[in-house]
Design an enzyme around this catalytic site. Structure first.
Site, short mmCIF file in Angstrom:
data_model
loop_
_atom_site.label_atom_id
_atom_site.label_comp_id
_atom_site.label_asym_id
_atom_site.label_seq_id
_atom_site.Cartn_x
_atom_site.Cartn_y
_atom_site.Cartn_z
N SER A 4 -2.17 -3.86 -16.24
CA SER A 4 -1.33 -2.89 -16.93
C SER A 4 0.27 -3.64 -16.79
CB SER A 4 -1.37 -1.45 -16.95
OG SER A 4 -0.50 -1.66 -15.99
N ASN B 292 4.94 -10.07 -5.76
CA ASN B 292 3.67 -8.66 -5.22
C ASN B 292 4.56 -6.94 -6.04
OD1 ASN B 292 1.50 -7.55 -5.20
ND2 ASN B 292 2.60 -6.55 -3.05
N HIS C 133 4.61 -3.38 -5.60
CA HIS C 133 3.58 -2.45 -4.69
C HIS C 133 4.39 -0.85 -5.40
CE1 HIS C 133 1.97 -0.58 -1.24
NE2 HIS C 133 2.68 0.27 -1.08
N ASP D 150 2.72 -6.12 2.96
CA ASP D 150 3.73 -5.45 2.14
C ASP D 150 5.04 -5.44 2.77
OD1 ASP D 150 1.93 -4.34 0.64
OD2 ASP D 150 1.29 -2.56 1.08
C1 GRF Z 1 -0.22 -1.45 -9.88
O1 GRF Z 1 0.29 0.67 -9.46
C2 GRF Z 1 0.65 -2.38 -8.78
O2 GRF Z 1 1.30 -1.44 -8.46
C3 GRF Z 1 -0.60 -2.24 -7.54
O3 GRF Z 1 -2.22 -2.17 -8.04
C4 GRF Z 1 -2.20 -1.74 -8.90
C5 GRF Z 1 -2.05 -2.53 -10.98
O4 GRF Z 1 -2.58 -2.22 -12.05
N1 GRF Z 1 -0.26 -3.35 -7.20
P1 GRF Z 1 -2.50 -2.84 -12.96
O5 GRF Z 1 -3.97 -3.78 -12.69
O6 GRF Z 1 -1.29 -3.56 -12.88
O7 GRF Z 1 -2.20 -1.38 -14.77
#
Ligand code: GRF
Length: 212
Positions: A16, A110, A112, A153
């Protein structure tokens, strides 16, 4: 206007955030183009999303390689062939090899799902994060985009947004509200990176003063 940056997005799951980046680039005039989506899992729905936009995809499953060195070598080769300027990790579940980090200094970001440095580090991913936030009694969580370094992180923070924790939150409801915020935060972070708008000093980043 800066030259468009060539971006690779690394994914493992539903994608997403990849979708938010694709849409954000189109809507917000971000000088970037996603030219490659890399997954370590062939079944990632994110790959389907990429294909539907005509973006090249590549699957690098560590199990298909003869050890971590061969995996890294192949991954680096593919990224270099695509002439990538920036890498966005969007739900990528593997720790990046040091050689890849060294090849893209301050060029990998990244997202998080917490307000780093709280609730980050080893084992803090997915629902583990939201469960830990609720168990801690914290009244605020949020989302963070940071530059990827060897410290999990722990790299300089590009941008962040707060999400209040509701009294009735479950890990699932909190995750959903944080995810909605991620989707607007990640394009904003990509814009800053693509425009080379940040000055980085230690763990701090600030928006450069423009001279024009
Ligand atoms: C997100 O919550 C992101 O913060 C974490 O992994 C999840 C990925 O979701 N690192 P998507 O695959 O982008 O829907």
């Amino acid at each position: 206007m800066s030259k468009k940056k060539r971006v690779a997005v690394f994914v493992s799951g539903r994608g997403s955030n990849l979708q938010a980046l694709i849409e954000g680039i189109a809507k917000n005039g971000i000088p970037a183009e996603i030219v490659l989506v890399v997954s370590n899992k062939p079944e990632s729905f994110a790959l389907k999303r990429a294909e539907s936009y005509g973006i090249a995809t590549a699957v690098f499953s560590p199990a298909d390689f003869n050890g971590p060195e061969a995996f890294t070598e192949a991954l680096l080769k593919r990224v270099r062939e695509a002439d990538i300027d920036l890498i966005c990790l969007a739900g990528f579940t593997r720790i990046l090899p040091s050689r890849l980090l060294a090849a893209f200094p301050q060029r990998i970001i990244n997202i998080h799902p917490s307000l780093l440095p709280a609730f980050g580090g080893k084992g803090m991913y997915g629902m583990h994060v939201h469960r830990a936030v609720l168990a801690s009694g914290a009244k605020f969580s949020g989302a963070t985009v940071h530059i990827v370094t060897e410290e999990i992180d722990g790299g300089p923070i590009v941008c962040q947004e707060v999400v209040p924790v509701d009294d009735d939150d479950t890990p699932e409801t909190l995750a959903q509200r944080v995810l909605d915020v991620e989707h607007r935060l990640y394009p904003r972070a990509l814009k800053l990176m693509a425009e080379d708008a940040l000055e980085i000093s230690g763990l701090r980043t600030r928006i450069k003063q423009r001279v024009d």
